[in-house]
Design a protein around this motif. Structure first.
Motif, PDB file in Angstrom:
ATOM      1  N   THR A  10       0.794  -1.232   0.000  1.00 56.39           N
ATOM      2  CA  THR A  10       0.000   0.000   0.000  1.00 56.39           C
ATOM      3  C   THR A  10       0.825   1.280   0.000  1.00 56.39           C
ATOM      4  O   THR A  10       0.349   2.328   0.412  1.00 56.39           O
ATOM      5  CB  THR A  10      -0.959   0.014   1.209  1.00 56.39           C
ATOM      6  OG1 THR A  10      -0.199  -0.167   2.411  1.00 56.39           O
ATOM      7  CG2 THR A  10      -1.992  -1.101   1.086  1.00 56.39           C
ATOM      8  N   SER A  11       2.048   1.200  -0.467  1.00 59.12           N
ATOM      9  CA  SER A  11       2.874   2.388  -0.691  1.00 59.12           C
ATOM     10  C   SER A  11       4.034   2.016  -1.593  1.00 59.12           C
ATOM     11  O   SER A  11       4.598   0.922  -1.472  1.00 59.12           O
ATOM     12  CB  SER A  11       3.418   2.951   0.621  1.00 59.12           C
ATOM     13  OG  SER A  11       4.417   3.931   0.374  1.00 59.12           O
ATOM     14  N   VAL A  32       1.653  -2.927  -6.420  1.00 62.91           N
ATOM     15  CA  VAL A  32       1.982  -1.738  -5.631  1.00 62.91           C
ATOM     16  C   VAL A  32       0.923  -0.680  -5.908  1.00 62.91           C
ATOM     17  O   VAL A  32       0.573  -0.430  -7.065  1.00 62.91           O
ATOM     18  CB  VAL A  32       3.374  -1.190  -5.993  1.00 62.91           C
ATOM     19  CG1 VAL A  32       3.658   0.101  -5.225  1.00 62.91           C
ATOM     20  CG2 VAL A  32       4.448  -2.228  -5.708  1.00 62.91           C
ATOM     21  N   ILE A  33       0.400  -0.064  -4.849  1.00 61.23           N
ATOM     22  CA  ILE A  33      -0.544   1.037  -5.032  1.00 61.23           C
ATOM     23  C   ILE A  33      -0.034   2.257  -4.284  1.00 61.23           C
ATOM     24  O   ILE A  33       0.640   2.136  -3.255  1.00 61.23           O
ATOM     25  CB  ILE A  33      -1.973   0.671  -4.556  1.00 61.23           C
ATOM     26  CG1 ILE A  33      -2.005   0.418  -3.042  1.00 61.23           C
ATOM     27  CG2 ILE A  33      -2.501  -0.536  -5.316  1.00 61.23           C
ATOM     28  CD1 ILE A  33      -3.406   0.196  -2.489  1.00 61.23           C
ATOM     29  N   ASP A  34      -0.333   3.425  -4.779  1.00 59.26           N
ATOM     30  CA  ASP A  34       0.066   4.673  -4.119  1.00 59.26           C
ATOM     31  C   ASP A  34      -0.788   5.792  -4.678  1.00 59.26           C
ATOM     32  O   ASP A  34      -1.186   5.750  -5.852  1.00 59.26           O
ATOM     33  CB  ASP A  34       1.548   4.966  -4.357  1.00 59.26           C
ATOM     34  CG  ASP A  34       2.146   5.817  -3.238  1.00 59.26           C
ATOM     35  OD1 ASP A  34       1.526   6.846  -2.877  1.00 59.26           O
ATOM     36  OD2 ASP A  34       3.231   5.467  -2.730  1.00 59.26           O
ATOM     37  N   ALA A  52      -3.931   5.021  -6.541  1.00 61.41           N
ATOM     38  CA  ALA A  52      -5.017   4.983  -5.564  1.00 61.41           C
ATOM     39  C   ALA A  52      -5.469   6.390  -5.211  1.00 61.41           C
ATOM     40  O   ALA A  52      -4.714   7.351  -5.390  1.00 61.41           O
ATOM     41  CB  ALA A  52      -4.551   4.268  -4.300  1.00 61.41           C
ATOM     42  N   PRO A  53      -6.664   6.543  -4.689  1.00 61.76           N
ATOM     43  CA  PRO A  53      -7.049   7.842  -4.109  1.00 61.76           C
ATOM     44  C   PRO A  53      -6.306   8.041  -2.803  1.00 61.76           C
ATOM     45  O   PRO A  53      -5.693   7.114  -2.267  1.00 61.76           O
ATOM     46  CB  PRO A  53      -8.556   7.685  -3.881  1.00 61.76           C
ATOM     47  CG  PRO A  53      -8.755   6.224  -3.696  1.00 61.76           C
ATOM     48  CD  PRO A  53      -7.745   5.549  -4.574  1.00 61.76           C
ATOM     49  N   LEU A  80      -0.924  -5.271   2.772  1.00 57.23           N
ATOM     50  CA  LEU A  80       0.181  -4.963   3.675  1.00 57.23           C
ATOM     51  C   LEU A  80       0.182  -3.478   4.026  1.00 57.23           C
ATOM     52  O   LEU A  80       0.309  -2.626   3.144  1.00 57.23           O
ATOM     53  CB  LEU A  80       1.509  -5.372   3.037  1.00 57.23           C
ATOM     54  CG  LEU A  80       1.651  -6.882   2.779  1.00 57.23           C
ATOM     55  CD1 LEU A  80       2.969  -7.180   2.095  1.00 57.23           C
ATOM     56  CD2 LEU A  80       1.535  -7.663   4.079  1.00 57.23           C
ATOM     57  N   PRO A  81       0.068  -3.130   5.311  1.00 62.73           N
ATOM     58  CA  PRO A  81      -0.031  -1.729   5.732  1.00 62.73           C
ATOM     59  C   PRO A  81       1.343  -1.066   5.810  1.00 62.73           C
ATOM     60  O   PRO A  81       2.288  -1.626   6.368  1.00 62.73           O
ATOM     61  CB  PRO A  81      -0.652  -1.834   7.118  1.00 62.73           C
ATOM     62  CG  PRO A  81      -0.161  -3.145   7.639  1.00 62.73           C
ATOM     63  CD  PRO A  81      -0.048  -4.061   6.448  1.00 62.73           C
TER      64      PRO A  81
END
Length: 390
Positions: A10-11, A32-34, A52-53, A80-81
């Motif tokens: 998540t980053s 991967v999102i960001d 991502a928003p 995963l945080p």
């Protein structure tokens, strides 16, 4: 051969990059999102990326994750945080997200004990865990009525409500006039009930320690301890720039007592400051996510991302021996200007810096095998400064 479930990171910042490289090495599919531009997009290990928003738009972020799972066929993947705001979303919407994902972040009832620092300090006091003396004034009148010995620290109870707007984590105040002026300034950003007053512990990052476990069933399956010798800025740092492995058994005892008290599960960074007057390690905060320098643990043989992934998909996690030996973590992009400022101020010599850089090192971003993220980070310096204060 059946393809294993993947992981959503998540980053794409340097913390997420370390997770990406770890899981890629184990053959785990990843996305991967960001919500911002990130260096992981330039990694040779990235397989899929999605914009991502902002996680501060909590409902929109949760909707995005659900839609992403359906669109990209990610059902059963592990979330995963990495950042606090994402932890907030994952804990608040955990039940809904678990219709698509495996979510390691505990429910909000648990997370609020560490996300809201007022809760953290009150819980520490209840369980006899040392923490800085803290006051909780509800308004200006209660603040003025406090009997304080200066200096003290003013800090927000909820970091994300404040830091995202001012890029500062806390303020040292040295007299009553400074206290009132700083308090009023903070109240322009956050509600007065979120402003905490805390004793000031001198010593800087030289006395800043962390205990980082993978915690399950009331105990640490694996862990690493570290001293965070340099951060930027040095007084109340946004993030660490130079970290070294240490062994302080007392940290494990205190951290585990706190995590067990909240029935915590997952990876965490439990921060302590050693009081130079008493020698006591005092709880500063708990980060219920992957922290900035977690790749130090990977370099020491404690692969937290892979351990958490294994446990979430039902595979056995083998406890590892406590890592020994000299090992440091360095983020060059922020450590070099930090060192420069310390040298100009006369607080560090060239010799002491060179000595600190001897021995085995884990680089936060630089990799000979995967150099583009480091080059991208250098090019992105103005962007990173504007968006995150580094």
């Amino acid at each position: 051969m059946t393809t294993p479930p993947g992981a959503v990171i998540t980053s794409g910042d340097f913390q997420g990059l370390a997770i990406l490289r770890s899981l890629h090495g184990h053959g785990i599919p990843t996305v991967v999102i960001d919500h911002e531009h990130c260096i992981s997009r330039y990694s040779r290990d990235v397989q899929r990326f999605a914009k991502a928003p902002s996680p501060f738009r909590t409902e929109a972020y949760a909707d995005f994750l659900i839609d992403l799972a359906k669109r990209e066929r990610l059902e059963g993947w592990v979330l995963l945080p990495v950042h606090d705001a994402v932890v907030h979303v994952m804990s608040k919407y955990k039940t809904r997200l678990e219709t698509c994902y495996r979510v390691p972040t505990p429910h909000w009832q648990i997370i609020q004990q560490v996300y809201v620092k007022a809760n953290t300090y009150q819980l520490a006091q209840k369980h006899g865990i040392p923490a800085p003396a803290t006051w909780y004034p509800q308004n200006e009148a209660e603040l003025v009525a406090l009997d304080l010995s200066f200096p003290v620290v003013l800090k927000p109870s909820i970091r994300d409500h404040f830091y995202t707007q001012v890029k500062t984590k806390a303020f040292r105040v040295d007299n009553p006039d400074d206290l009132l002026r700083t308090y009023r300034k903070m109240c322009q950003v956050i509600d007065p009930t979120e402003v905490l007053v805390q004793e000031f512990i001198p010593g800087g990052p030289e006395r800043l320690f962390s205990f980082t476990p993978f915690f399950k069933h009331g105990q640490s399956v694996a862990w690493l301890m570290a001293r965070r010798r340099r951060q930027h800025p040095m007084d109340f740092g946004h993030a660490s720039t130079y970290v070294e492995r240490v062994d302080v058994p007392e940290l494990k005892h205190l951290a585990e007592r706190f995590l067990k008290a909240v029935d915590y599960y997952g990876v965490a960074e439990v921060e302590f400051m050693q009081d130079p007057c008493s020698g006591v390690y005092k709880l500063i905060e708990v980060n219920p996510r992957f922290w900035g320098w977690h790749s130090l643990a990977i370099g020491a043989g404690v692969d937290f991302p892979y351990m958490l992934y294994q446990d979430m998909i039902g595979e056995p996690v083998t406890p590892v021996a406590i890592p020994q030996g000299d090992l440091k973590w360095v983020r060059l992009l922020t450590d070099m200007p930090t060192v420069g400022r310390e040298m100009l101020a006369g607080r560090m010599s060239w010799r002491s810096y060179c000595q600190s850089m001897q021995g085995r090192k884990v680089w936060a971003v630089w990799s000979r095998r995967d150099p583009l993220p480091f080059l991208a980070e250098v090019v992105m310096i103005p962007y990173l400064w504007l968006k995150r204060g580094f």
